[in-house]
Design an enzyme around this catalytic site. Structure first.
Site, PDB file in Angstrom:
ATOM      1  N   GLU A 185     -42.614  49.113  -9.201  1.00  0.00           N
ATOM      2  CA  GLU A 185     -42.971  50.520  -9.409  1.00  0.00           C
ATOM      3  C   GLU A 185     -42.301  51.059 -10.668  1.00  0.00           C
ATOM      4  OE1 GLU A 185     -41.762  54.825  -7.633  1.00  0.00           O
ATOM      5  OE2 GLU A 185     -42.031  53.223  -6.144  1.00  0.00           O
ATOM      6  N   ASP A 226     -34.403  67.473  -6.104  1.00  0.00           N
ATOM      7  CA  ASP A 226     -35.380  66.639  -5.416  1.00  0.00           C
ATOM      8  C   ASP A 226     -34.665  65.929  -4.272  1.00  0.00           C
ATOM      9  OD1 ASP A 226     -37.224  64.761  -4.630  1.00  0.00           O
ATOM     10  OD2 ASP A 226     -37.296  63.707  -6.544  1.00  0.00           O
ATOM     11  N   GLN A 240     -34.892  58.452 -16.359  1.00  0.00           N
ATOM     12  CA  GLN A 240     -36.352  58.446 -16.430  1.00  0.00           C
ATOM     13  C   GLN A 240     -36.853  59.572 -17.304  1.00  0.00           C
ATOM     14  OE1 GLN A 240     -37.352  58.746 -12.233  1.00  0.00           O
ATOM     15  NE2 GLN A 240     -37.654  60.946 -12.352  1.00  0.00           N
ATOM     16  N   SER A 281     -43.690  57.437 -10.135  1.00  0.00           N
ATOM     17  CA  SER A 281     -44.185  58.201  -8.998  1.00  0.00           C
ATOM     18  C   SER A 281     -44.638  59.547  -9.538  1.00  0.00           C
ATOM     19  CB  SER A 281     -43.080  58.379  -7.956  1.00  0.00           C
ATOM     20  OG  SER A 281     -43.513  59.201  -6.897  1.00  0.00           O
ATOM     21  N   ARG A 289     -27.854  58.441  -7.666  1.00  0.00           N
ATOM     22  CA  ARG A 289     -28.374  58.284  -6.314  1.00  0.00           C
ATOM     23  C   ARG A 289     -27.451  57.327  -5.555  1.00  0.00           C
ATOM     24  NH1 ARG A 289     -34.913  57.691  -7.604  1.00  0.00           N
ATOM     25  NH2 ARG A 289     -35.120  59.694  -8.702  1.00  0.00           N
ATOM     26  N   ASP A 314     -48.323  56.173  -6.878  1.00  0.00           N
ATOM     27  CA  ASP A 314     -47.364  55.386  -7.660  1.00  0.00           C
ATOM     28  C   ASP A 314     -48.091  54.440  -8.602  1.00  0.00           C
ATOM     29  OD1 ASP A 314     -45.273  56.542  -6.294  1.00  0.00           O
ATOM     30  OD2 ASP A 314     -44.918  54.831  -4.973  1.00  0.00           O
TER      31      ASP A 314
END
Length: 345
Positions: free
Chosen positions: A259, A57, A126, A262, A111, A246
């Site tokens: 948030e 991704d 996640q 997504s 990330r 979201d």
């Protein structure tokens, strides 16, 4: 640390030992609730994928993955995943998972371009999930139904947590509110996208913002989205676009929009070609994943990611994501948190 929020008179509701036990309770319960709601089976996830497959991704298209050469493969390069948005859809086909059923996995990612804030970490964990649907189910109705099912799983997990830890009061509203990003722009034209999210999250407590990625009436997207997984360009109602969005909650500890997920209906052949053209990324058509999608070898699907540490942080009313996960933090951040009774793991 200019982005660090220190809530006034903050005090954790649980000590370190009870926090660890509560984290396990939340993770155990939520995945059970989610898999039951959406009819998902658990699968094992990769930590790394090969760069040339196109499976990783690329998030907003600017974040750099952790990458390295593999000696035994002639220095062909692998990447640590950002998320499993495309890999999951590929696996739906590989496992021949039928319509109405799907898969989920515990995804761990790195990330390195993330900023250090109360809710952002270099380490991301996640529940990545994906579900097989029919072509006819590629609709707003399917999107909204799925969001409501996920929200029901959130609500039940919150209730179970409160049963085990009575001092942690429930805070989620009864229902989640839906609004398109275009309507949010019309409502608050003078505000930035994040400021709009703050306004609507505080008003409703839980909101799903539809249509993230496509340019709106002001010529800008509400937020960035990669062109090759969520469908953010298909026309829907009132001239609006997008079959994604979201899940955003109001966080009363930090007083921000928060948030937790997504997600969206995934691109079909037409949407992929359109979005690759919009983002000037037609070169991706040569990658393995994109070839399979364009030739009809991948199933229609809906999917998304739900932050594990984010959810734990929210339900346990923590001030910093470092209170529920172990990661790397600047010494200055650790010191400021320590001085404010925020105990980073």
């Amino acid at each position: 640390m200019k982005d660090l929020i220190i809530p006034k008179d903050y005090k954790s509701l649980l000590d370190l030992d009870r926090t660890e036990k509560a984290i396990k309770l939340i993770k155990d319960q939520f995945q059970l609730q989610l898999s039951a709601e959406l009819r998902l089976r658990r699968v094992t996830a990769p930590l790394i994928v090969m760069k040339h497959t196109g499976l990783n991704d690329d998030l907003n298209g600017t974040e750099r993955p952790v990458a390295f050469p593999i000696k035994a493969l002639g220095d062909d390069r692998a990447e640590v995943v950002h998320s499993l948005a495309k890999w999951k859809r590929y696996m739906l086909g590989e496992l021949s998972i039928p319509v109405g059923q799907g898969l989920y996995t515990d995804m761990n990612a790195l990330r390195p371009d993330e900023d250090f804030t109360n809710i952002h970490s270099l380490y991301v964990d996640q529940w990545d999930w994906e579900k097989t649907i029919t072509k006819e189910e590629r609709s707003l109705d399917t999107l909204k139904k799925t969001v409501k099912q996920i929200y029901a799983a959130l609500k039940r997990t919150e209730y179970i947590l409160q049963e085990h830890y009575p001092n942690i009061e429930t805070q989620l509203p009864e229902d989640i509110h839906f609004i398109h990003a275009e309507d949010l722009l019309l409502k608050y034209p003078e505000l930035s996208p994040k400021e709009r999210e703050t306004k609507v999250a505080k008003e409703y407590g839980a909101v799903f913002i539809i249509g993230i990625g496509s340019e709106m009436a002001n010529g800008e997207p509400h937020d960035g989205r990669a062109p090759d997984y969520d469908d953010w360009s298909t026309p829907t109602l009132n001239g609006y676009k997008g079959l994604n969005g979201d899940i955003i909650l109001w966080n009363p500890v930090l007083e921000i929009a928060f948030e937790v997920s997504s997600m969206g209906v995934r691109v079909d052949k037409e949407a992929l070609e359109r979005q690759l053209e919009i983002r000037r990324a037609e070169s991706r058509k040569s990658l393995m994943f994109h070839k399979k999608l364009l030739t009809g070898e991948l199933p229609y699907s809906i999917g998304g990611g739900i932050g594990q540490s984010r959810l734990c942080m929210f339900l346990l009313k923590k001030a910093h994501i470092g209170e529920v996960q172990s990661s790397i933090w600047p010494d200055e951040l650790r010191q400021k948190c320590k001085e404010s009774d925020i105990f980073i793991l």
